[in-house]
Design a protein around this motif. Structure first.
Motif, PDB file in Angstrom:
ATOM      1  N   ALA A   1     -10.759 -26.011 -25.916  1.00 20.18           N
ATOM      2  CA  ALA A   1     -10.312 -26.297 -24.546  1.00 20.18           C
ATOM      3  C   ALA A   1      -9.306 -27.446 -24.500  1.00 20.18           C
ATOM      4  O   ALA A   1      -8.525 -27.547 -23.561  1.00 20.18           O
ATOM      5  CB  ALA A   1     -11.512 -26.622 -23.665  1.00 20.18           C
ATOM      6  N   SER A   2      -9.335 -28.328 -25.507  1.00 19.54           N
ATOM      7  CA  SER A   2      -8.467 -29.503 -25.493  1.00 19.54           C
ATOM      8  C   SER A   2      -7.795 -29.704 -26.852  1.00 19.54           C
ATOM      9  O   SER A   2      -8.376 -30.316 -27.757  1.00 19.54           O
ATOM     10  CB  SER A   2      -9.275 -30.757 -25.134  1.00 19.54           C
ATOM     11  OG  SER A   2      -8.480 -31.906 -25.255  1.00 19.54           O
ATOM     12  N   PRO A   3      -6.550 -29.249 -26.982  1.00 20.98           N
ATOM     13  CA  PRO A   3      -5.830 -29.471 -28.234  1.00 20.98           C
ATOM     14  C   PRO A   3      -5.674 -30.962 -28.565  1.00 20.98           C
ATOM     15  O   PRO A   3      -5.671 -31.329 -29.740  1.00 20.98           O
ATOM     16  CB  PRO A   3      -4.464 -28.827 -27.982  1.00 20.98           C
ATOM     17  CG  PRO A   3      -4.699 -27.848 -26.873  1.00 20.98           C
ATOM     18  CD  PRO A   3      -5.804 -28.423 -26.039  1.00 20.98           C
ATOM     19  N   ILE A   4      -5.577 -31.794 -27.554  1.00 20.15           N
ATOM     20  CA  ILE A   4      -5.465 -33.243 -27.782  1.00 20.15           C
ATOM     21  C   ILE A   4      -6.735 -33.755 -28.461  1.00 20.15           C
ATOM     22  O   ILE A   4      -6.663 -34.529 -29.427  1.00 20.15           O
ATOM     23  CB  ILE A   4      -5.199 -33.999 -26.468  1.00 20.15           C
ATOM     24  CG1 ILE A   4      -3.814 -33.622 -25.932  1.00 20.15           C
ATOM     25  CG2 ILE A   4      -5.313 -35.503 -26.661  1.00 20.15           C
ATOM     26  CD1 ILE A   4      -3.538 -34.135 -24.534  1.00 20.15           C
ATOM     27  N   LEU A   5      -7.899 -33.339 -27.950  1.00 18.83           N
ATOM     28  CA  LEU A   5      -9.171 -33.743 -28.565  1.00 18.83           C
ATOM     29  C   LEU A   5      -9.227 -33.257 -30.004  1.00 18.83           C
ATOM     30  O   LEU A   5      -9.622 -34.009 -30.906  1.00 18.83           O
ATOM     31  CB  LEU A   5     -10.354 -33.189 -27.775  1.00 18.83           C
ATOM     32  CG  LEU A   5     -11.736 -33.493 -28.361  1.00 18.83           C
ATOM     33  CD1 LEU A   5     -12.027 -34.987 -28.353  1.00 18.83           C
ATOM     34  CD2 LEU A   5     -12.812 -32.729 -27.606  1.00 18.83           C
TER      35      LEU A   5
END
Length: 159
Positions: A24-28
């Motif tokens: 859900a979160s490429p940054i994470l």
């Protein structure tokens, strides 16, 4: 609240939850790249008992439940810390007056019952996917309803 969103699909499986969060979160995912776990499993609470209010039927000698030990309000209410501080203030007053834990529990139950029950009801209602568009419509067409909802779930400490 991510726990509510993912709970049905991941149960209590931390690895599955982490994988879903990274998807859900490429940054994470980039930030956790190469990270090593410190513990085998997370040291976190699963399944907060939102809506819980301690109701002691027996006499409690010398025990004054404070904060989440007394009541657990839904996180979205934003009143958890206020409730913890309020319960400590009331407990201190009862203790200084020589009032029992049972007297304290009766007082604080009356203060917490309405906001905790309302927050639980509103949360359950708002988490129903079919109802969410209606809630948005309600708040857009009658902005005062948002004010009403916020007041209904807040601890009223003004006498």
């Amino acid at each position: 609240h991510l726990g509510l969103f993912y709970r049905g699909r991941v149960k209590k499986d931390w690895a599955c939850l982490l994988e879903m969060l990274e998807q859900a979160s490429p940054i994470l995912k980039r930030r956790l790249n190469g990270a090593m776990p410190v513990w085998q499993k997370p040291l976190a609470v699963y399944g907060m008992p939102y809506g819980y209010i301690h109701r002691d039927k027996e006499k409690t000698k010398g025990l004054y439940r404070l904060g989440d030990q007394m009541a657990v309000i839904s996180s979205f209410a934003g009143d958890g810390m206020a409730m913890a501080l309020h319960s400590a203030f009331i407990a201190a007053g009862c203790y200084l007056k020589g009032e029992s834990g049972a007297v304290y529990h009766d007082k604080i139950y009356k203060d917490f019952r309405k906001p905790v029950k309302m927050a639980s009801a509103i949360s359950a209602f708002a988490l129903t996917k079919k109802v969410q568009p209606l809630i948005h419509l309600l708040f857009r067409t009658w902005p005062g309803s948002l004010h009403w909802a916020a007041r209904a779930i807040r601890l009223n400490m003004i006498s």
